[in-house]
Design a protein around this motif. Structure first.
Motif, PDB file in Angstrom:
ATOM      1  N   ARG A  64      79.063   2.665  19.515  1.00 23.59           N
ATOM      2  CA  ARG A  64      78.008   3.332  20.181  1.00 23.59           C
ATOM      3  C   ARG A  64      77.640   2.298  21.466  1.00 23.59           C
ATOM      4  NH1 ARG A  64      76.427   0.240  16.307  1.00 23.59           N
ATOM      5  NH2 ARG A  64      74.807  -1.391  16.335  1.00 23.59           N
ATOM      6  N   LYS A 150      69.307   8.396  13.632  1.00 24.91           N
ATOM      7  CA  LYS A 150      68.887   9.668  14.281  1.00 24.91           C
ATOM      8  C   LYS A 150      70.151  10.480  14.748  1.00 24.91           C
ATOM      9  CE  LYS A 150      64.084   8.296  15.868  1.00 24.91           C
ATOM     10  NZ  LYS A 150      64.248   7.130  15.058  1.00 24.91           N
ATOM     11  N   LEU A 151      70.020  11.694  15.176  1.00 24.17           N
ATOM     12  CA  LEU A 151      71.378  12.571  15.382  1.00 24.17           C
ATOM     13  C   LEU A 151      71.085  13.253  16.519  1.00 24.17           C
ATOM     14  CD1 LEU A 151      72.587  13.447  11.753  1.00 24.17           C
ATOM     15  CD2 LEU A 151      73.686  11.817  13.472  1.00 24.17           C
ATOM     16  N   ASP A 152      69.835  13.452  16.934  1.00 21.90           N
ATOM     17  CA  ASP A 152      69.262  14.532  17.993  1.00 21.90           C
ATOM     18  C   ASP A 152      69.036  13.944  19.401  1.00 21.90           C
ATOM     19  OD1 ASP A 152      68.554  16.723  19.864  1.00 21.90           O
ATOM     20  OD2 ASP A 152      67.392  17.641  18.155  1.00 21.90           O
ATOM     21  N   THR A 195      66.515   9.884   9.608  1.00 22.22           N
ATOM     22  CA  THR A 195      67.304  10.453   8.297  1.00 22.22           C
ATOM     23  C   THR A 195      67.372   8.920   7.215  1.00 22.22           C
ATOM     24  OG1 THR A 195      69.490  10.107   9.222  1.00 22.22           O
ATOM     25  CG2 THR A 195      68.606  12.211   9.289  1.00 22.22           C
ATOM     26  N   SER A 228      73.922   4.616  12.956  1.00 19.55           N
ATOM     27  CA  SER A 228      73.991   5.062  14.364  1.00 19.55           C
ATOM     28  C   SER A 228      75.165   5.919  14.951  1.00 19.55           C
ATOM     29  CB  SER A 228      74.060   3.649  15.318  1.00 19.55           C
ATOM     30  OG  SER A 228      75.135   2.832  15.048  1.00 19.55           O
ATOM     31  N   VAL A 229      74.968   6.714  16.103  1.00 20.31           N
ATOM     32  CA  VAL A 229      76.006   7.443  16.535  1.00 20.31           C
ATOM     33  C   VAL A 229      76.128   7.180  18.176  1.00 20.31           C
ATOM     34  CG1 VAL A 229      75.948   9.395  14.775  1.00 20.31           C
ATOM     35  CG2 VAL A 229      74.412   9.093  16.729  1.00 20.31           C
ATOM     36  N   VAL A 232      72.972   8.977  20.564  1.00 21.20           N
ATOM     37  CA  VAL A 232      71.759   8.899  20.576  1.00 21.20           C
ATOM     38  C   VAL A 232      71.064   7.719  21.333  1.00 21.20           C
ATOM     39  CG1 VAL A 232      69.741   8.711  19.034  1.00 21.20           C
ATOM     40  CG2 VAL A 232      71.484  10.352  18.471  1.00 21.20           C
TER      41      VAL A 232
END
Length: 262
Positions: A64, A150-152, A195, A228-229, A232
Motif C-alpha cells: 500500500r 477498510k475496503l471502500d 471490518t 490494509s489494501v 484505501v
C-alpha cells in the motif's frame, strides 16, 4: 514558459503556483496515507517539506505505501520520501526528522515556520499533541482518522471532527478534543464500518515479525494489527493533499510570501 507545473497553473493560476512554491508543509507520518500526501503535494507545486517519521520500510508495506519497493525495504521512510520528492522536483527543499512525534518532543519542531501541518500518525496521544500545538500557534492542521480495516475508498469524507460518525478513531478524538477545548479540527475520515481482520497466525506480524534490526516501533508492540489494501489509504492521502493545496492558495498569510531563501 512551459514547465512541470503548467497544467496545474491552468487551474490554479500563476499566483496559486507561487503560493504553493513558497509554502512550507510538515507531514507527520510517511506511511500509507502520508506518502500519498507528499506525492500529490510535490506534484502540485509545494516545494518546501518537513518529513517526520522514524520508521523504516518493511516488506509488509509493499501492499500500500507508494515509497515501498523491494529496493527501499529497510531504509528510513523519511529518507526514501525525500529522495522521491527530489526526483520529481530537484528544486524542492526537504528537511527530514527521523523521530516519532510525542507530547514530550512536540516543542522540538519549528511550528512557527510551517504554513500547514498534516497529521497521519497512528497514536491518539501524538495526534492530540499535534492538534493542540498547531492550534496554539495558529498553524492550519488536517488530521487523518482511521484508514485500516477498510475496503471502500469512496466512503472517505472531509469534515470537522465534531461532524464525524462511524469511525472509531474519530470517536475517541472527538472526546479528547472536547476535553482539551479544541473547538474545530478538519479531518479526513471514513463512514465505512471497519471490518475485523482475519485471525491468521501464519501471516501475523505478531508471531512472524520481519522488522529490520534496530526498529524502534514494531508491530508486535501494537494492540491490534490492522488489515490494509492499496486502494484505501491512498484515497485518504490524496484527499488530504487536495485540502492542503486549497488551504494554501486561499490563505491570507501565504499570499504575502512570494519568495523564500533556500
Amino acid at each position: 514558459m512551459l514547465n512541470q507545473f503548467s497544467r496545474t497553473q491552468l487551474l490554479l493560476g500563476k499566483d496559486g503556483i507561487e503560493r504553493l512554491q513558497s509554502a512550507r508543509v510538515a507531514v507527520f507520518g510517511i506511511g500509507g496515507v502520508g506518502g500519498y500526501v507528499c506525492e500529490a503535494l510535490v506534484r502540485s507545486g509545494v516545494s518546501r517539506f518537513d518529513l517526520i517519521d522514524d520508521d523504516k520500510v518493511c516488506l509488509t508495506n509493499l501492499n500500500r505505501q507508494i515509497i515501498a519497493t523491494r529496493k527501499t525495504v529497510g531504509k528510513y521512510k523519511a529518507e526514501v520520501m525525500r529522495d522521491r520528492i527530489l526526483e520529481i522536483n530537484p528544486d524542492a527543499v526537504v528537511n527530514i526528522h527521523k523521530c516519532f512525534v510525542l507530547p514530550e518532543n512536540i516543542d522540538d519542531f519549528p511550528f512557527a515556520e510551517y504554513d500547514h501541518v498534516v497529521d497521519t500518525v497512528d497514536t491518539v496521544s501524538a495526534k492530540l499533541a499535534l492538534v493542540t500545538k498547531c492550534q496554539s500557534m495558529g498553524v492550519p492542521v488536517i488530521s487523518c482518522m482511521g484508514a485500516g480495516n477498510k475496503l471502500d475508498g469512496s466512503q472517505f469524507r472531509v469534515a470537522d471532527i465534531y461532524d464525524t460518525k462511524v469511525c472509531p478513531l474519530a470517536r475517541v478524538m472527538r472526546y479528547e478534543c472536547r476535553k482539551r477545548g479544541v473547538k474545530s479540527l478538519k479531518v479526513v475520515y471514513s463512514e465505512e464500518k471497519p471490518t475485523r481482520p482475519l485471525e491468521d497466525m501464519s501471516i501475523s506480524c505478531r508471531t512472524h515479525c520481519i522488522c529490520q534490526p534496530g526498529t524502534k516501533h514494531k508491530c508486535t508492540e501494537r494492540r491490534d494489527i490492522p488489515g490494509s489494501v492499496a486502494f484505501v489509504p491512498s484515497v485518504a492521502g490524496l484527499l488530504i493533499a487536495g485540502e492542503v493545496v486549497k488551504d494554501l492558495i486561499s490563505s491570507p498569510k501565504n499570499k504575502e510570501k512570494k519568495t523564500y531563501e533556500r
